[in-house]
Design an enzyme around this catalytic site. Structure first.
Site, PDB file in Angstrom:
ATOM      1  N   CYS A 195     -78.395   4.892 -68.538  1.00  0.00           N
ATOM      2  CA  CYS A 195     -78.041   4.613 -67.139  1.00  0.00           C
ATOM      3  C   CYS A 195     -76.581   4.850 -66.810  1.00  0.00           C
ATOM      4  O   CYS A 195     -76.261   5.732 -66.008  1.00  0.00           O
ATOM      5  CB  CYS A 195     -78.404   3.176 -66.797  1.00  0.00           C
ATOM      6  SG  CYS A 195     -80.176   2.910 -66.803  1.00  0.00           S
TER       7      CYS A 195
HETATM    8  P1  NAD Z   1     -88.121   5.564 -69.636  1.00  0.00           P
HETATM    9  O1  NAD Z   1     -87.810   6.963 -69.991  1.00  0.00           O
HETATM   10  O2  NAD Z   1     -88.020   4.497 -70.670  1.00  0.00           O
HETATM   11  O3  NAD Z   1     -89.599   5.469 -69.028  1.00  0.00           O
HETATM   12  C1  NAD Z   1     -90.139   6.419 -68.185  1.00  0.00           C
HETATM   13  C2  NAD Z   1     -91.650   6.408 -68.367  1.00  0.00           C
HETATM   14  O4  NAD Z   1     -92.241   7.242 -67.393  1.00  0.00           O
HETATM   15  C3  NAD Z   1     -92.113   6.945 -69.719  1.00  0.00           C
HETATM   16  O5  NAD Z   1     -93.024   6.027 -70.284  1.00  0.00           O
HETATM   17  C4  NAD Z   1     -92.785   8.280 -69.376  1.00  0.00           C
HETATM   18  O6  NAD Z   1     -93.842   8.581 -70.267  1.00  0.00           O
HETATM   19  C5  NAD Z   1     -93.295   7.998 -67.986  1.00  0.00           C
HETATM   20  N1  NAD Z   1     -93.505   9.186 -67.131  1.00  0.00           N
HETATM   21  C6  NAD Z   1     -92.733  10.285 -67.023  1.00  0.00           C
HETATM   22  N2  NAD Z   1     -93.198  11.107 -66.066  1.00  0.00           N
HETATM   23  C7  NAD Z   1     -94.302  10.505 -65.573  1.00  0.00           C
HETATM   24  C8  NAD Z   1     -95.225  10.844 -64.560  1.00  0.00           C
HETATM   25  N3  NAD Z   1     -95.095  11.956 -63.854  1.00  0.00           N
HETATM   26  N4  NAD Z   1     -96.258   9.997 -64.313  1.00  0.00           N
HETATM   27  C9  NAD Z   1     -96.397   8.842 -65.016  1.00  0.00           C
HETATM   28  N5  NAD Z   1     -95.534   8.473 -65.982  1.00  0.00           N
HETATM   29  C10 NAD Z   1     -94.502   9.291 -66.256  1.00  0.00           C
HETATM   30  O7  NAD Z   1     -87.171   5.206 -68.390  1.00  0.00           O
HETATM   31  P2  NAD Z   1     -86.485   3.806 -68.074  1.00  0.00           P
HETATM   32  O8  NAD Z   1     -85.358   3.555 -69.003  1.00  0.00           O
HETATM   33  O9  NAD Z   1     -87.539   2.770 -67.906  1.00  0.00           O
HETATM   34  O10 NAD Z   1     -85.827   4.136 -66.652  1.00  0.00           O
HETATM   35  C11 NAD Z   1     -86.627   4.333 -65.506  1.00  0.00           C
HETATM   36  C12 NAD Z   1     -85.724   4.434 -64.297  1.00  0.00           C
HETATM   37  O11 NAD Z   1     -85.078   3.179 -64.066  1.00  0.00           O
HETATM   38  C13 NAD Z   1     -84.592   5.452 -64.427  1.00  0.00           C
HETATM   39  O12 NAD Z   1     -84.329   6.013 -63.179  1.00  0.00           O
HETATM   40  C14 NAD Z   1     -83.414   4.609 -64.853  1.00  0.00           C
HETATM   41  O13 NAD Z   1     -82.172   5.180 -64.487  1.00  0.00           O
HETATM   42  C15 NAD Z   1     -83.663   3.329 -64.089  1.00  0.00           C
HETATM   43  N6  NAD Z   1     -83.117   2.125 -64.703  1.00  0.00           N
HETATM   44  C16 NAD Z   1     -83.161   1.986 -66.054  1.00  0.00           C
HETATM   45  C17 NAD Z   1     -82.660   0.828 -66.620  1.00  0.00           C
HETATM   46  C18 NAD Z   1     -82.676   0.670 -68.114  1.00  0.00           C
HETATM   47  O14 NAD Z   1     -81.980  -0.232 -68.596  1.00  0.00           O
HETATM   48  N7  NAD Z   1     -83.414   1.480 -68.868  1.00  0.00           N
HETATM   49  C19 NAD Z   1     -82.121  -0.196 -65.825  1.00  0.00           C
HETATM   50  C20 NAD Z   1     -82.147  -0.044 -64.448  1.00  0.00           C
HETATM   51  C21 NAD Z   1     -82.645   1.138 -63.890  1.00  0.00           C
END
Ligand code: NAD
Length: 428
Positions: free
Chosen positions: A265
């Site tokens: 992030c």
């Molecule tokens: P991640 O990569 O851990 O998870 C994404 C998930 O989406 C994966 O399981 C993937 O298989 C799935 N995916 C991808 N394309 C897809 C599709 N077309 N249809 C269905 N599933 C699909 O990501 P994350 O760390 O959970 O982050 C998600 C969002 O939240 C990002 O934008 C990130 O910047 C934001 N965010 C993350 C955090 C954090 O601490 N990780 C905190 C706040 C905000």
């Protein structure tokens, strides 16, 4: 309410168990069949403290199920889009997953009769929901936002390593709404949370998330710079940070000087904000400086190792900690990756250990890195030990007896460490 959550990573799965735990009926949709299968067996595909227990109990009591099929969106009232916007090959935000999720949801909405709200939780730059996500939803559904469906941006502020707790106890809830009806539908989910709920515009909600992350990153880079100066002047930066933190205008959190920030992030979001500012004709100098500082900080650990033991060619260095912070197995943009790259470039052999992140690290680190089954095994026979992540199990003094130790996270008390090892703190 019936809720669908698209993307079951760190944000999506924590959101899903939080909503299911509050009595909603939740379906998690992910395009990775292995993740779907694990969730349906009550297991968590990622490591986050307490997450697997929550998944297991919600699946067990029937409030949570996982699916590969976007068709399951049709039977829900609100869809949270939580797919990733990080890509290792992209400096800022990668929109591939967001666009594909919007197309998937839009396709289902084209056949759905009733009202449906899409809540964007993925972090996207100001303007993205209005310029990219809504047009994609409209094209795929054949409907108009505000008439056929509602949209909000509901950014997530969770901290990895504590995601379950953060989702249950947020500091505030931000709802950037396309129209009143969409905002009200999503606010109704959060009514029982004893925290401020801010209803605002879509672009402001997107900016609140970016500005918050940039501010946290600024605190870290700021204290690292103060720490680097303190080290040269023989001042303990932790005394300085502790005293600064008593001032409520400053606060003590995010003032732990060390090896810098990582994760999927902060680096990505600040890069994206710099680019967004640039496209709008503004050069974001402070934001650039935060990133520059953070790029250099982990390199200092490898340089300190070289100063402490001499030329690293042929030397063995133990690296303790691979995840970007304790409590998670996430190694995306972790400082450990930069430290290890630098050590390998200097000719060192690297032996690495992490309590939970070895499998993820193995996928991104060169084959020459040897992974160990315990911290003690990594340290044994090493010429130098570098601590990059502050896991509790690295706070045991006996691990370091007689070793050259480069501490990037203050796992040891510098006032005592000199008694049992050759101790060097990154900023102290
Ligand atoms: P991640 O990569 O851990 O998870 C994404 C998930 O989406 C994966 O399981 C993937 O298989 C799935 N995916 C991808 N394309 C897809 C599709 N077309 N249809 C269905 N599933 C699909 O990501 P994350 O760390 O959970 O982050 C998600 C969002 O939240 C990002 O934008 C990130 O910047 C934001 N965010 C993350 C955090 C954090 O601490 N990780 C905190 C706040 C905000």
């Amino acid at each position: 309410m019936k809720i669908s959550v698209i993307g079951n990573g760190y944000v999506g799965l924590a959101t899903a168990v939080g909503l299911a735990g509050n009595g909603h009926q939740v379906v998690c949709i992910d395009n990775d069949p292995a993740k779907v299968d694990l969730i349906n067996r009550g297991r968590s595909p990622i490591y986050e403290k307490g997450l697997e227990d929550c998944v297991s109990s919600c699946v067990g009591n029937g409030t949570l199920k996982a699916s590969k099929d976007y068709k399951d969106v049709a039977d829900t009232d609100i869809t949270f889009i939580c797919v990733g916007t990080y890509s290792p090959s992209c400096n800022g935000t990668d929109f591939t997953q967001i666009k594909s999720a919007a197309r998937g949801v839009g396709g289902v909405l084209s056949k759905k009769k009733g009202y449906h709200v899409i809540a964007v939780k993925s972090t996207v730059a100001p303007g993205t929901t209005e310029k990219v996500i809504i047009p994609t939803l409209e094209k795929a559904s054949g409907k108009k936002a505000g008439k056929g469906f509602g949209v909000v941006v509901n950014p997530e502020f969770l901290e990895e390593g504590k995601s379950v707790d953060c989702v249950r106890n947020p500091y505030r809830i931000i709802i950037g709404e396309y129209d009143k009806r969409s905002g009200e539908a999503v606010e109704s989910l959060y009514r029982d949370f004893p925290v401020p709920i801010v209803r605002t515009t879509i672009a402001a909600a997107e900016m609140i998330k970016y500005a918050s992350n940039a501010f946290l990153a600024a605190k870290i880079s700021f204290i690292n710079e103060i720490g680097n100066i303190c080290k040269k002047l023989g001042i303990d930066v932790y005394d300085v940070a502790g005293a600064m933190g008593y001032d409520p205008r400053i606060g003590r959190r995010f003032l732990n000087a060390g090896a810098g920030f990582g994760g999927s992030c902060l680096p990505k979001d600040i890069e994206e904000l710099v680019d967004t500012a640039g496209r709008a004709g503004y050069e974001a100098g402070i934001l650039r400086a935060i990133l520059d500082m953070n790029r250099e900080q982990p390199q200092r650990l490898a340089e300190m190792a070289e100063s402490a033991v001499g030329d690293l060619q042929g030397k063995t260095v133990a690296v303790l900690g691979l995840s970007f912070k304790p409590g998670t197995d996430d190694v995306r943009d972790a400082p450990s990756l930069k430290v290890i790259a630098s050590l390998l470039e200097k000719g060192a052999s690297v032996r690495a250990y992490d309590p939970v992140a070895v499998d993820n690290a193995r996928m991104v680190l060169p084959k020459s890195v040897k992974f160990c089954a315990s911290a003690a095994q990594a340290v044994k026979g090493a010429d130098c030990v570098i601590v990059v992540t502050e896991w509790d199990e690295f706070k045991v003094e006996s691990l370091y007896n007689g070793k050259v130790v480069i501490d990037g996270r203050r796992v040891l008390d510098p006032r005592r460490a000199g008694k049992f090892c050759d101790y060097h703190g990154i900023c102290w």
